[in-house]
Design a protein around this motif. Structure first.
Motif, PDB file in Angstrom:
ATOM      1  N   ASP A 185       0.853  -1.190   0.000  1.00  0.00           N
ATOM      2  CA  ASP A 185       0.000   0.000   0.000  1.00  0.00           C
ATOM      3  C   ASP A 185       0.886   1.236   0.000  1.00  0.00           C
ATOM      4  OD1 ASP A 185      -1.980   1.862   0.300  1.00  0.00           O
ATOM      5  OD2 ASP A 185      -2.521   1.273   2.334  1.00  0.00           O
ATOM      6  N   THR A 186       0.653   2.156  -0.950  1.00  0.00           N
ATOM      7  CA  THR A 186       1.461   3.371  -1.040  1.00  0.00           C
ATOM      8  C   THR A 186       0.963   4.468  -0.119  1.00  0.00           C
ATOM      9  OG1 THR A 186       0.144   4.243  -2.858  1.00  0.00           O
ATOM     10  CG2 THR A 186       2.055   2.886  -3.434  1.00  0.00           C
ATOM     11  N   THR A 198     -10.306   3.714  -4.155  1.00  0.00           N
ATOM     12  CA  THR A 198      -9.556   2.498  -3.833  1.00  0.00           C
ATOM     13  C   THR A 198      -8.109   2.855  -3.509  1.00  0.00           C
ATOM     14  OG1 THR A 198      -9.042   2.130  -6.167  1.00  0.00           O
ATOM     15  CG2 THR A 198     -11.022   1.032  -5.288  1.00  0.00           C
ATOM     16  N   ARG A 199      -7.440   1.963  -2.804  1.00  0.00           N
ATOM     17  CA  ARG A 199      -6.046   2.195  -2.420  1.00  0.00           C
ATOM     18  C   ARG A 199      -5.120   1.982  -3.613  1.00  0.00           C
ATOM     19  NH1 ARG A 199      -5.297   4.181   2.546  1.00  0.00           N
ATOM     20  NH2 ARG A 199      -6.802   3.417   4.037  1.00  0.00           N
ATOM     21  N   ASN A 200      -4.089   2.773  -3.679  1.00  0.00           N
ATOM     22  CA  ASN A 200      -3.075   2.630  -4.706  1.00  0.00           C
ATOM     23  C   ASN A 200      -2.017   1.662  -4.177  1.00  0.00           C
ATOM     24  OD1 ASN A 200      -1.571   2.957  -6.958  1.00  0.00           O
ATOM     25  ND2 ASN A 200      -0.953   5.064  -6.555  1.00  0.00           N
ATOM     26  N   THR A 201      -1.810   0.536  -4.862  1.00  0.00           N
ATOM     27  CA  THR A 201      -0.859  -0.479  -4.402  1.00  0.00           C
ATOM     28  C   THR A 201       0.180  -0.768  -5.478  1.00  0.00           C
ATOM     29  OG1 THR A 201      -2.277  -2.260  -5.180  1.00  0.00           O
ATOM     30  CG2 THR A 201      -2.530  -1.614  -2.882  1.00  0.00           C
ATOM     31  N   LEU A 202       1.328  -1.236  -5.037  1.00  0.00           N
ATOM     32  CA  LEU A 202       2.389  -1.713  -5.915  1.00  0.00           C
ATOM     33  C   LEU A 202       2.495  -3.221  -5.748  1.00  0.00           C
ATOM     34  CD1 LEU A 202       5.172   0.890  -5.057  1.00  0.00           C
ATOM     35  CD2 LEU A 202       3.679   0.892  -7.051  1.00  0.00           C
ATOM     36  N   SER A 239      -1.686   6.321  -0.740  1.00  0.00           N
ATOM     37  CA  SER A 239      -2.522   7.263  -1.481  1.00  0.00           C
ATOM     38  C   SER A 239      -3.760   6.546  -2.018  1.00  0.00           C
ATOM     39  CB  SER A 239      -1.730   7.897  -2.625  1.00  0.00           C
ATOM     40  OG  SER A 239      -1.287   6.910  -3.520  1.00  0.00           O
ATOM     41  N   LEU A 240      -4.745   7.337  -2.413  1.00  0.00           N
ATOM     42  CA  LEU A 240      -5.994   6.787  -2.943  1.00  0.00           C
ATOM     43  C   LEU A 240      -6.141   7.121  -4.417  1.00  0.00           C
ATOM     44  CD1 LEU A 240      -8.474   7.773  -0.082  1.00  0.00           C
ATOM     45  CD2 LEU A 240      -7.460   5.536  -0.495  1.00  0.00           C
ATOM     46  N   ASN A 241      -6.783   6.223  -5.150  1.00  0.00           N
ATOM     47  CA  ASN A 241      -7.137   6.467  -6.539  1.00  0.00           C
ATOM     48  C   ASN A 241      -8.367   7.366  -6.567  1.00  0.00           C
ATOM     49  OD1 ASN A 241      -5.086   4.824  -7.609  1.00  0.00           O
ATOM     50  ND2 ASN A 241      -6.322   2.999  -7.274  1.00  0.00           N
TER      51      ASN A 241
END
Length: 61
Positions: free
Chosen positions: A24-25, A33-37, A27-29
């Motif tokens: 999980d970074t 939704t959560r911004n993930t790598l 930040s939100l899209n």
């Protein structure tokens, strides 16, 4: 007659069989939704298993 299970390759020592993780970074899209790598294990290239070493014969045929 019983069936033998195929031999399993050993798990990767670096990732312990969990080759891909989502981080999980924070930040939100725009849709909330959560911004993930998604990161893969460098040692096993995302397979979760190690390649077994070749078996060497003792020299006798």
């Amino acid at each position: 007659m019983t069936h033998r299970a195929p031999a399993q390759q050993p798990l990767c020592r670096d990732c312990d069989g969990f080759p891909v993780v989502a981080i999980d970074t924070g930040s939100l899209n725009p849709d909330g939704t959560r911004n993930t790598l998604h990161v893969t294990c460098r040692a096993c290239q995302g397979t979760g298993r190690t390649s077994s070493a070749p078996v060497l014969s003792g020299g006798r045929a």
